[in-house]
Motif scaffolding. Structure first.
Motif, PDB file in Angstrom:
ATOM      1  N   PHE D 156       0.836  -1.189   0.000  1.00 23.98           N
ATOM      2  CA  PHE D 156       0.000   0.000   0.000  1.00 23.98           C
ATOM      3  C   PHE D 156       0.867   1.232   0.000  1.00 23.98           C
ATOM      4  O   PHE D 156       1.765   1.357   0.813  1.00 23.98           O
ATOM      5  CB  PHE D 156      -0.918  -0.023   1.228  1.00 23.98           C
ATOM      6  N   LYS D 157       0.568   2.113  -0.941  1.00 21.42           N
ATOM      7  CA  LYS D 157       1.412   3.291  -1.068  1.00 21.42           C
ATOM      8  C   LYS D 157       0.742   4.507  -0.476  1.00 21.42           C
ATOM      9  O   LYS D 157      -0.408   4.809  -0.783  1.00 21.42           O
ATOM     10  CB  LYS D 157       1.732   3.568  -2.532  1.00 21.42           C
ATOM     11  N   LEU D 158       1.498   5.210   0.341  1.00 20.28           N
ATOM     12  CA  LEU D 158       1.033   6.439   0.970  1.00 20.28           C
ATOM     13  C   LEU D 158       1.915   7.581   0.503  1.00 20.28           C
ATOM     14  O   LEU D 158       3.035   7.370   0.054  1.00 20.28           O
ATOM     15  CB  LEU D 158       1.121   6.300   2.491  1.00 20.28           C
ATOM     16  N   PHE D 159       1.395   8.776   0.635  1.00 18.42           N
ATOM     17  CA  PHE D 159       2.131   9.964   0.191  1.00 18.42           C
ATOM     18  C   PHE D 159       2.269  10.961   1.330  1.00 18.42           C
ATOM     19  O   PHE D 159       1.299  11.252   2.022  1.00 18.42           O
ATOM     20  CB  PHE D 159       1.371  10.660  -0.951  1.00 18.42           C
ATOM     21  N   MET D 160       3.463  11.511   1.471  1.00 21.29           N
ATOM     22  CA  MET D 160       3.687  12.608   2.420  1.00 21.29           C
ATOM     23  C   MET D 160       3.711  13.954   1.677  1.00 21.29           C
ATOM     24  O   MET D 160       4.080  14.970   2.265  1.00 21.29           O
ATOM     25  CB  MET D 160       4.984  12.361   3.170  1.00 21.29           C
ATOM     26  N   MET D 189       6.216   4.261   0.570  1.00 18.32           N
ATOM     27  CA  MET D 189       6.065   5.670   0.913  1.00 18.32           C
ATOM     28  C   MET D 189       6.697   6.585  -0.126  1.00 18.32           C
ATOM     29  O   MET D 189       7.860   6.406  -0.480  1.00 18.32           O
ATOM     30  CB  MET D 189       6.710   5.923   2.276  1.00 18.32           C
ATOM     31  N   HIS D 190       5.902   7.536  -0.594  1.00 14.20           N
ATOM     32  CA  HIS D 190       6.455   8.688  -1.304  1.00 14.20           C
ATOM     33  C   HIS D 190       6.884   9.659  -0.215  1.00 14.20           C
ATOM     34  O   HIS D 190       6.045  10.326   0.401  1.00 14.20           O
ATOM     35  CB  HIS D 190       5.404   9.313  -2.227  1.00 14.20           C
ATOM     36  N   ALA D 191       8.189   9.742   0.000  1.00 13.01           N
ATOM     37  CA  ALA D 191       8.696  10.472   1.156  1.00 13.01           C
ATOM     38  C   ALA D 191       9.275  11.825   0.752  1.00 13.01           C
ATOM     39  O   ALA D 191      10.465  11.962   0.454  1.00 13.01           O
ATOM     40  CB  ALA D 191       9.749   9.622   1.867  1.00 13.01           C
ATOM     41  N   VAL D 244      10.632   2.627   0.890  1.00  8.07           N
ATOM     42  CA  VAL D 244      10.648   4.020   0.425  1.00  8.07           C
ATOM     43  C   VAL D 244      10.861   4.031  -1.084  1.00  8.07           C
ATOM     44  O   VAL D 244      11.870   3.510  -1.572  1.00  8.07           O
ATOM     45  CB  VAL D 244      11.745   4.823   1.133  1.00  8.07           C
ATOM     46  N   VAL D 245       9.925   4.589  -1.821  1.00 11.53           N
ATOM     47  CA  VAL D 245      10.015   4.583  -3.281  1.00 11.53           C
ATOM     48  C   VAL D 245      10.921   5.710  -3.768  1.00 11.53           C
ATOM     49  O   VAL D 245      11.191   6.663  -3.049  1.00 11.53           O
ATOM     50  CB  VAL D 245       8.614   4.726  -3.933  1.00 11.53           C
ATOM     51  N   HIS D 246      11.384   5.554  -4.973  1.00 13.71           N
ATOM     52  CA  HIS D 246      12.159   6.561  -5.713  1.00 13.71           C
ATOM     53  C   HIS D 246      13.057   7.446  -4.844  1.00 13.71           C
ATOM     54  O   HIS D 246      12.945   8.660  -4.863  1.00 13.71           O
ATOM     55  CB  HIS D 246      11.270   7.409  -6.627  1.00 13.71           C
ATOM     56  N   VAL D 247      13.979   6.813  -4.141  1.00  8.13           N
ATOM     57  CA  VAL D 247      14.946   7.547  -3.317  1.00  8.13           C
ATOM     58  C   VAL D 247      15.957   8.229  -4.234  1.00  8.13           C
ATOM     59  O   VAL D 247      16.562   7.588  -5.101  1.00  8.13           O
ATOM     60  CB  VAL D 247      15.687   6.595  -2.358  1.00  8.13           C
ATOM     61  N   CYS D 300      10.253  15.119 -12.660  1.00 11.54           N
ATOM     62  CA  CYS D 300       9.648  13.982 -11.975  1.00 11.54           C
ATOM     63  C   CYS D 300       9.873  14.208 -10.485  1.00 11.54           C
ATOM     64  O   CYS D 300      10.667  15.052 -10.093  1.00 11.54           O
ATOM     65  CB  CYS D 300      10.295  12.665 -12.422  1.00 11.54           C
ATOM     66  N   SER D 301       9.191  13.437  -9.659  1.00 13.36           N
ATOM     67  CA  SER D 301       9.327  13.612  -8.207  1.00 13.36           C
ATOM     68  C   SER D 301       9.507  12.245  -7.570  1.00 13.36           C
ATOM     69  O   SER D 301       8.768  11.331  -7.881  1.00 13.36           O
ATOM     70  CB  SER D 301       8.074  14.269  -7.632  1.00 13.36           C
ATOM     71  N   THR D 302      10.466  12.152  -6.642  1.00 14.17           N
ATOM     72  CA  THR D 302      11.453  13.106  -6.247  1.00 14.17           C
ATOM     73  C   THR D 302      12.224  13.588  -7.468  1.00 14.17           C
ATOM     74  O   THR D 302      12.288  12.876  -8.471  1.00 14.17           O
ATOM     75  CB  THR D 302      12.433  12.443  -5.260  1.00 14.17           C
TER      76      THR D 302
HETATM   77 ZN   LIG Z   1       6.026   9.013  -5.612  1.00  9.82          ZN
END
Ligand SMILES: [Zn+2]
Ligand SMILES: [Zn+2]
Ligand SMILES: [Zn+2]
Ligand SMILES: [Zn+2]
Ligand SMILES: [Zn+2]
Ligand SMILES: [Zn+2]
Ligand SMILES: [Zn+2]
Ligand SMILES: [Zn+2]
Lengths: 477, 477, 477, 477
Positions: D156-160, D189-191, D244-247, D300-302
């Motif tokens: 499950f993906k959450l966003f900060m 997590m999109h951190a 943690v996604v896309h670090v 793109c983000s990060t």
């Molecule tokens: Zn993201």
């Protein structure tokens, strides 16, 4: 009025010396080699009053940089007024406080600031300054920050907890920090993750866990560590100096230490309660009178931490290593009857706060006796650093010519018993340190040249204390 | 002789104040609010001499806790005698040195100690103390440690390099540390892995890499980091306090910082050369006169480090964050002609050392001007902490009644040009800082009440300086 | 000889699968989907032998990369010969060992190497490789390193302890590391500060502290942490990969973890004794037979660490987080009678070593049952990583076609009782794990295609085992 | 359909082996020693198809665990549909994706989940799984989490960040984490600290800084480091595993590394863009066609990070040291014309995303060629770990009997030129890697036994791909 304190040991942050201190009016006029003559001039014969401090310590008066006199919170008010609270402070060897102007969300910063002057003016036994609380960071608040710096209020407190009351979101915090970085002021932070705590509190209450112990259990160290790290990172982004108030978790200390090692202007304050008291012994206490509600006496935020996790031990060490720079009280007293008991059936309704403005100097001196900190470090964390941190040094925090004559004569051979009916001048119906015994005693307290406490007598008067117009922090690296 | 220094800004480690300083004989008699009267008594009219320090800094005289006057090494001797070296120190605002008694392996510690007294007695321009070098740690050396502490020599230097000359093995180090832990003295450490360095030097020379640059390349940061960590761990095992001399590698600083964060009594000293000079610019320098041997001027150990690796930047930051506590010079000058040139064809024969006892106060003050450290930190790292670290505080390192009247008047509007034929009183045929310009100036230097330097004139005499009987460190946490 | 292992769960380092394993001669010929037919071809009908592994784990045979069979030490010899030791290993599910060729100072490396081949040849029950110990690093040793790599001996062990016997000084270590960096071999390190330990031992004995407990107390964690850091830094300097043997102190683990986080090729091995046993329970044990000398059973180096300091807990965690990469035994057994009892009146005379080559697979499997590591991690730390680390992967450490048919069938529903008279085939008169109960059982052990252990019977023969010619490490990052 | 891949080098996460792979229907039936006979049975003669992989690598098909096919965002949709995107993936050697079901605040989780099945069903060229995005964490969402785990959606993906769109506050995050801790699912997590970023974006736009470069400058590393730490601490509090996604920031990596060293189940994913591209070269790019808006291609983000700060170098190292565990693409393509150009005058209107689902295997293989990672690590980070992390291992991510026959034959002697008109099958009007040259080539791609790509031809069909019902993570420590 000219006073000579003779034969004492003057203690300052870097060391001690046998020296006489000459006070002329409100200031220190000279520090002299002991002997009372100067180039043949008989100093002692030319003063109005001579205090013999032989065998005693002569220290700059204590500075408690974190108090909340008569603070309105949750429908009630902290039980010490500026009058009673500052008088108790004087009893305990503290000659300056810095209190907090409260601005709740929606209120106007400068209006609040004026109200607080009205509350304090003419009431205080000792000198007082103000920090300004910012609860919502609107454009007018940012402007007010610049004006307040000019007024001598050079530090602003933000909250990462207490949603709807005090909490600022991270964007608001950044705005205030950007302004602080530009006007040189200090950002103070209540660093706890309020969003998480609110959830845990709600879950605990829903589960029927309503006693005071749950106050601690719903404010876990992770919530403090997290917010401390976040505040540090926002400060890093903006370049603002950061002062984290009432640090209680060792993991939060580590975050501060790491940032400092990298050269960031981050500072940590702790309080006597985080050095001496604990989740197990205090929040979890029971008594005949109150049963398990006894723990309400020690409901404060950040909460007391578990002894089993070693926070208290770590905090003393951090005081030694200067990972924590100073000790304030976060004095915010509430009586058990009529105040704390609002939370009898729900810990989240207990007013948060402990009163100890009177005992800080003694409790920390006991740390000297117990070998936990040095004599010099005692003066440093209780007086010199608070003065430097908040722009008062030169006038406060040091025994030197030109400084305000805020002087305490402390007797290492004296003794102090803390407790209601013993040493207890705060307006509280209990003592958070009932039964504590201190191997030292505040003998004489001089505030801007006036002896306000002397051998067990209060000689001061309401209104002795004046507002301290502070400059910028003198402690930045 | 009574002297009043009036109108100056007295700077100490925690802050500054406008104050007059009254000297009576060899001591400071009083620090007074400016204005020259005390309770109506006209101080100025009652002294022999008045010095107007308006617009200038009045600071405790510099303390250089690491010098090697006329030290015998490799068949030659450091080119400054106690006479020339201490006079140069005075010129630069330094009023105390702590020099090293040398005991080579096989020699008797106490005999050496007496010899050094003979060398220094009656020669010095300023006060001097001794550290004792221990090169082999025999039973008699351990006994000598206790005796020397009683004599006022409370610090002992060990070496992890220079096998057969100075090096102690780890067991010997532990023995000395055990003794230090019991008698309260300080262990100073030259922390480089000599075994590794000896190999690298031998391999470099065998490969025909004989120029001064290879001095640096054969003493890599790993050798310093490793020995620093090892010394810390041995100190941890024994409980002895540890003072690491001449730290130059940022990785070594990190080891010190980590140990301090855990509450261990570990301290780090750096030197001006590690703040300003580098492998590339100095060890790698070329000149018409010397070609690539020009670099020999800066052959010292630990070596200058690579600018490209950021050591210098990191060192300034560490001074700010108190991961490094003080700055000494490791003054050990050798002339190019007749001394350094012994290593013309083999860098390992170049006598190790740089002379800068004269310039430390100026070079560090330039750090204040450049915004790298604060004014207070300047005084702290150059005078107050050295005094506290090595048991001299109270007499030295502070402007307060009862202290020795070691006072420097420093002019922030003055200017100093460093170099041979300019400001240069050390007995060296070159300057390690040739061409450096300082935005400040040592105007007046007072040593135990006697003005020894005044506006460009040396007014002192050989033998003015007296031995400093030191106590135990006052800086331990 | 063709064997089909059917219906088992093949476990490898990244996961498990239901699969049949076909062995043809000495190698694995295929891994097949269960069911025994392949494209209609009846596999089961075409093999000589079928083993039903239903409900059991089929794993690559254990690799114990640290054993000392019949090692000469202190006038005696480790009590297991290559014959008895490798047979015990087979009983415990280990199908390969890597033993140490001993070169004491003064001896010739290649001569020793040949002697060890003579000792082992024709004796072993399972395959064996050699690491080479280097005790003095002369030019001939450096040359020998290259030759040995060509011979299949690609790892060299150095000692930072045991002066006069094994110890290399740091310069010698650097020389060997430089050579390893150039020929691609692995440096293994016994990381304890021998100089410090020798002193502490001497002081303990002189003080009359002669019991086995003092073996542990005189080898404090600081001595291990220090040497570990030193070895890492020397490896950093030279670029050699480093494998730290028998890590027991949590602080040493932290040094390894820090180096790995920075990308250095540093690896750590621990042993069952550091996961299960302790200073308090074992070195400090008493028995009717031996009194406090009972502790001698567990005298090994590095020593067992204090449970109160949490090393064992930390070590299990480090196995999980891959801060420690593999588990060997450091099998070096000595009998109590006639060997260990040489130190009855002086712990420093007790031969150092514990025997557990037989129990490693079981003891670590118990960690799986207890939830400390995963099933896959068990195989990884006991077989796959040892193979990769020491250049055997492909042939050893994995169930895949082309690999040697070294296979263990492990029954998770079986049970093993460890102890003399129970499961105990090592040549020792006591068991270091007497009374341990394991929730699993080694059912069948196949070594290069030959069933050597089957349901409680040893079916192999002396000389079954062959020398493993190893390549370079396949584990470097 | 029976296929034999013969003579290839089978690469898995721990090593390589020469082996033949037999595929029967959709699964791998056997892995065999090369030679095509098994116990005399001629395998090659009994299959439908033989592929000679001599000199080539045979690897488990790539798994891209982070894609956004036809994702609706800001009024447009990612330009690749499930059809075009998965076909492009197949071209690049990726045989499975895990895409994200989007639930915006206010929407119902399970309804969205069903919609996404409708979008993907019958469209995909390769197998696909789903992660579920949770944008507001209501009670129904918590219940849905349990249901989805049963459906095979175990992450499950959450966003900060992205307030009002995706962002969950910390209390909501804790609620979801508590549920994950109880049902064993993974929190992704999109951190990034959205509150801070929103402010910085608003300030930048207000200041007229509207170009694509400001996309990067308004998302500073502090915002990522902070959120990463916060997510870790909330996970620590709840016991949930965290991915943690896309670090992209090295400081965020360090937070992950620290948590892992302490034994917490925290994982980090990076993407090819953070390994190869940068703020300076890409966000700051200019072209004739687009001027400084050229940078929009890489919004793109990060965000892409500054090369001058060393993030890219650090990221490769972290891949090696396993501080970062896997590489996905975050494939989310938008065309410059008609999509990216929505932000021509305001970077905050540029749709965020880069497309690279086709190039991940090639770009990472180039890392092998360049010596940045090993061959085995390539397979591990691109296939094996994704499978283990997200509960697919056994079926996916490994070449072993019983696994889905998802196999790629990769030619290390081949060559691939990336760019529009060259290798480019994604539905984008530009390539983020235009001009990149790869020293390797995807020769043949087999998806569940069907050859879908062979020597430059697409042989598959829409709908070949099936939904992957995933289990719980097999990667937890
Ligand atoms: Zn993201
Ligand atoms: Zn607060
Ligand atoms: Zn407060
Ligand atoms: Zn030295
Ligand atoms: Zn020196
Ligand atoms: Zn060993
Ligand atoms: Zn061993
Ligand atoms: Zn994404």
């Amino acid at each position: 009025m000219k006073t000579l304190i003779k034969n004492g040991t003057v203690v300052n942050a870097t060391g001690s010396a046998l020296a006489d201190v000459l006070i002329d009016g409100e200031s220190i006029a000279a520090v002299l080699a002991p002997g009372s003559t100067l180039l043949g001039f008989d100093v002692e014969a030319n003063v109005d009053r001579v205090i013999d401090a032989g065998g005693k310590y002569v220290i700059p008066g204590g500075i408690d940089a974190h108090t909340h006199m008569q603070m309105p919170f949750g429908g009630t008010e902290a039980s010490d007024t500026f009058e009673t609270g500052t008088r108790a402070a004087a009893w305990g060897g503290t000659t300056s406080i810095v209190d907090f102007v409260v601005q709740y969300a929606g209120e106007n910063v400068l209006e609040q600031y004026r109200k607080w002057h009205e509350k304090a003016f003419g009431q205080c036994a000792i000198d007082y300054g103000f920090h300004q609380i910012l609860s919502d960071v609107q454009d007018s608040s940012l402007t007010a920050m610049d004006e307040l710096v000019a007024e001598g209020v050079s530090s602003f407190k933000l909250f990462m907890a207490y949603k709807g009351v005090f909490l600022s979101d991270d964007g608001q915090i950044v705005k205030a920090m950007q302004r602080a970085a530009s006007n040189g002021s200090m950002i103070m932070m209540h660093a706890e993750n309020g969003s998480v705590i609110d959830l845990l509190v709600q879950q605990a209450v829903a589960a029927g866990n309503t006693g005071p112990l749950y106050h601690g259990l719903t404010r876990p160290w992770q919530a403090e560590e997290e917010a401390t790290h976040r505040a540090i990172m926002l400060a890093n982004l903006t370049g603002a100096p950061l002062y984290v108030v009432h640090v209680s978790a060792k993991q939060a200390v580590d975050q501060i230490a790491q940032a400092r090692d990298k050269g960031q202007n981050v500072f940590g304050e702790t309080c006597p309660q985080y050095l001496y008291l604990s989740l197990e012994d205090n929040l979890g206490a029971r008594s005949d009178e109150w049963g398990s509600f006894e723990g309400a006496k020690w409901v404060c935020s950040t909460p007391l931490r578990a002894k089993s996790e070693g926070h208290q031990h770590h905090m003393w060490q951090s005081l030694r290593t200067n990972d924590i720079q100073m000790v304030s009280t976060d004095h915010c007293p509430f009586c058990m009857k009529g105040q704390k008991d609002m939370g009898l059936t729900d810990f989240s309704k207990i007013p948060n706060g402990i009163g100890s403005v009177e005992h800080r100097m003694d409790l920390l001196y006991q740390g000297v006796v117990d070998g936990k900190i040095s004599l010099e470090r005692w003066v440093e964390v209780c007086s010199t650093t608070p003065a430097r941190m908040f722009g008062m040094y030169g006038k406060k925090g040091v025994i030197q010519p030109g400084a305000d004559a805020d002087v305490v004569i402390y007797d290492p051979n004296g003794h102090t018993s803390i407790g209601v009916g013993k040493t207890h001048h705060m307006n509280m119906d209990y003592s958070a340190y009932e039964g504590y015994e201190i191997d030292g005693h505040v003998d004489t307290v001089i505030s801007r040249g006036k002896v306000v406490i002397d051998r067990g007598e209060y000689l001061g008067a309401k209104g002795d204390g004046r507002f301290i117009k502070r400059g910028l922090s003198q402690y930045l690296i």
